[in-house]
Scaffold this active site. Structure first.
Site, mmCIF file in Angstrom:
data_model
loop_
_atom_site.group_PDB
_atom_site.id
_atom_site.type_symbol
_atom_site.label_atom_id
_atom_site.label_comp_id
_atom_site.label_asym_id
_atom_site.label_seq_id
_atom_site.Cartn_x
_atom_site.Cartn_y
_atom_site.Cartn_z
ATOM 1 N N LYS A 194 -65.626 10.113 -41.888
ATOM 2 C CA LYS A 194 -64.545 10.590 -40.997
ATOM 3 C C LYS A 194 -64.551 9.996 -39.859
ATOM 4 O O LYS A 194 -65.503 10.022 -38.955
ATOM 5 C CB LYS A 194 -64.821 12.121 -40.776
ATOM 6 C CG LYS A 194 -63.841 12.959 -39.880
ATOM 7 C CD LYS A 194 -63.936 14.191 -39.982
ATOM 8 C CE LYS A 194 -62.829 15.012 -39.025
ATOM 9 N NZ LYS A 194 -62.956 16.225 -39.025
ATOM 10 N N ARG A 204 -54.209 19.280 -34.825
ATOM 11 C CA ARG A 204 -54.783 19.991 -33.742
ATOM 12 C C ARG A 204 -53.925 20.747 -33.199
ATOM 13 O O ARG A 204 -54.029 22.163 -32.501
ATOM 14 C CB ARG A 204 -55.493 18.960 -32.685
ATOM 15 C CG ARG A 204 -56.717 18.297 -33.514
ATOM 16 C CD ARG A 204 -57.226 17.196 -32.398
ATOM 17 N NE ARG A 204 -58.497 16.413 -32.984
ATOM 18 C CZ ARG A 204 -58.975 15.414 -32.536
ATOM 19 N NH1 ARG A 204 -58.743 14.889 -31.331
ATOM 20 N NH2 ARG A 204 -59.664 14.759 -33.368
ATOM 21 N N LYS A 247 -61.696 9.814 -44.705
ATOM 22 C CA LYS A 247 -60.613 10.514 -43.716
ATOM 23 C C LYS A 247 -60.389 9.707 -42.581
ATOM 24 O O LYS A 247 -61.269 9.419 -41.607
ATOM 25 C CB LYS A 247 -60.993 11.780 -43.432
ATOM 26 C CG LYS A 247 -60.153 12.637 -42.682
ATOM 27 C CD LYS A 247 -60.534 13.920 -42.186
ATOM 28 C CE LYS A 247 -59.756 14.498 -41.353
ATOM 29 N NZ LYS A 247 -60.201 15.795 -40.884
HETATM 30 C C1 PBG Z 1 -61.959 19.943 -38.181
HETATM 31 C C2 PBG Z 1 -60.982 18.871 -38.959
HETATM 32 C C3 PBG Z 1 -59.854 18.043 -38.426
HETATM 33 C C4 PBG Z 1 -58.967 17.696 -39.522
HETATM 34 C C5 PBG Z 1 -59.634 18.358 -40.745
HETATM 35 N N1 PBG Z 1 -60.563 19.184 -40.163
HETATM 36 C C6 PBG Z 1 -59.542 17.557 -37.103
HETATM 37 C C7 PBG Z 1 -60.533 17.082 -36.161
HETATM 38 O O1 PBG Z 1 -61.575 16.532 -36.647
HETATM 39 O O2 PBG Z 1 -60.242 16.981 -34.861
HETATM 40 C C8 PBG Z 1 -57.787 16.765 -39.415
HETATM 41 C C9 PBG Z 1 -56.945 16.928 -40.462
HETATM 42 C C10 PBG Z 1 -55.648 16.368 -40.491
HETATM 43 O O3 PBG Z 1 -55.435 15.750 -39.201
HETATM 44 O O4 PBG Z 1 -54.670 16.501 -41.246
HETATM 45 N N2 PBG Z 1 -63.032 19.298 -38.135
#
Ligand code: PBG
Length: 323
Positions: A194, A204, A247
């Site tokens: 990630k 967010r 991701k």
């Molecule tokens: C939270 C999380 C995030 C996403 C999924 N789980 C955001 C982040 O890490 O700030 C992002 C998903 C998206 O942008 O579609 N831990």
């Protein structure tokens, strides 16, 4: 010329027969946003056609998706600011509306496969995925909270736990907590690679979960790195992840490919909020064709090697098969 590649492109039947990658509804996971309350269907301006739902209306939305052939959902909670604290206490409180909603969805639609998100950020007054101490995101003290959150979700009936926090060692801690609590059948799809990405903005907005200070670069991966994804994947697989995720998806197709080539564990990719929002914005301006761009993006993620794709396009893709 003995070899003319165009012969295999000369009509749709031949093109379809020799097509190498395929995309079907069975590959897709639909992320959905939950809000406490009743009769709530709230727009998210940066995520067109995606809503924050209260559980009563979400059940109807899920029913509609099931009819279209979507079977796997990833559910995220939008938490009121006054319920957040430093240690994300609400995340494992049995009274948490998110846990109750998981239970309700699984009771109403036992055939649905439901995935969760495990990280502190939706519940954290600091807006970080881990515990913040003296301005630092502390790893080892975060782990027991993630374990408690996971067990609470398993108790509510979740099928797949999705640790998205990027703390070191969390898959192992979560796996053993689940097993100790009697949930050895609960799966883990780990957010393995990630990245600290600019493409999470609309998500967010949806959860009002942006960090209150700093950024996520001490735990999410450097966007320049690929070899490091191999280290993360090896750890997650050894620690007991059933599926490993990359991701975002589109800027990281090489990473999806790399993990698929090197691991037998199924690989998934999260086609994130910013990637979805970009297509909408350009299509609204008439600059690209929405359905064609959606198909090309999703197919490229499959071609790179993803077995499953988390995508806000899931419902539109399902609808495009019916139209
Ligand atoms: C939270 C999380 C995030 C996403 C999924 N789980 C955001 C982040 O890490 O700030 C992002 C998903 C998206 O942008 O579609 N831990």
């Amino acid at each position: 010329m003995n070899i003319r590649p165009r012969r295999n492109r000369k009509n749709a039947a031949i093109r379809d027969m020799v097509q190498e990658s395929r995309l079907g509804l069975e590959n897709l996971i639909f992320p959905i946003f939950l809000k406490d309350g009743e009769n709530v269907k709230e727009e998210i301006p940066s995520l067109p056609n995606i809503y924050r739902w209260s559980i009563d209306l979400l059940l109807k939305e899920i029913e509609e998706c099931l009819k279209l052939g979507i079977r796997v959902f990833d559910i995220f909670p939008a938490v009121e600011e006054h319920l957040k604290d430093k240690t994300a206490t609400l995340s494992y409180d049995p009274a948490n509306f998110y846990l109750k909603a998981i239970q309700k969805i699984k009771e109403t639609f036992p055939e649905v496969v439901l995935m969760s998100d495990v990280a502190l950020d939706p519940y954290s007054s600091d807006g970080h995925d881990g515990l913040v101490r003296d301005g630092k995101i502390v790893n080892d003290e975060t782990l027991p909270i993630l374990a408690k959150m996971s067990v609470a979700q398993a108790q509510a009936g979740i099928d797949i736990i999705g640790p998205s926090d990027m703390m070191d060692g969390r898959v192992e801690v979560i796996r053993s907590a689940l097993d100790d609590a009697g949930y050895s059948d609960t799966s883990i799809m780990s957010y393995t690679a990630k990245y600290a990405s600019a493409f999470y903005g609309p998500f967010r907005d949806a959860l009002n979960s942006a960090p209150k200070s700093g950024d996520k670069k001490t735990y999410q991966m450097n966007t320049a790195n690929k070899g490091e994804a191999l280290i993360e994947a090896q750890l997650d697989v050894e620690e007991g992840a059933d599926m490993i995720m990359v991701k975002p998806a589109l800027c990281y197709l090489d990473v999806i490919h790399l993990l698929k080539e090197n691991f037998a564990t199924p690989v998934t990719a999260y086609n994130v909020s910013g990637e979805y929002a970009m297509v909408h914005a350009a299509a609204q301006k008439g600059w690209i064709d929405y359905n064609a761009a959606m198909n090309e993006m999703l197919l490229s993620i499959r071609r790179a090697g993803a077995d499953g794709i988390l995508t806000y396009f899931a419902k539109d893709f399902a609808q495009s098969l019916v139209d």
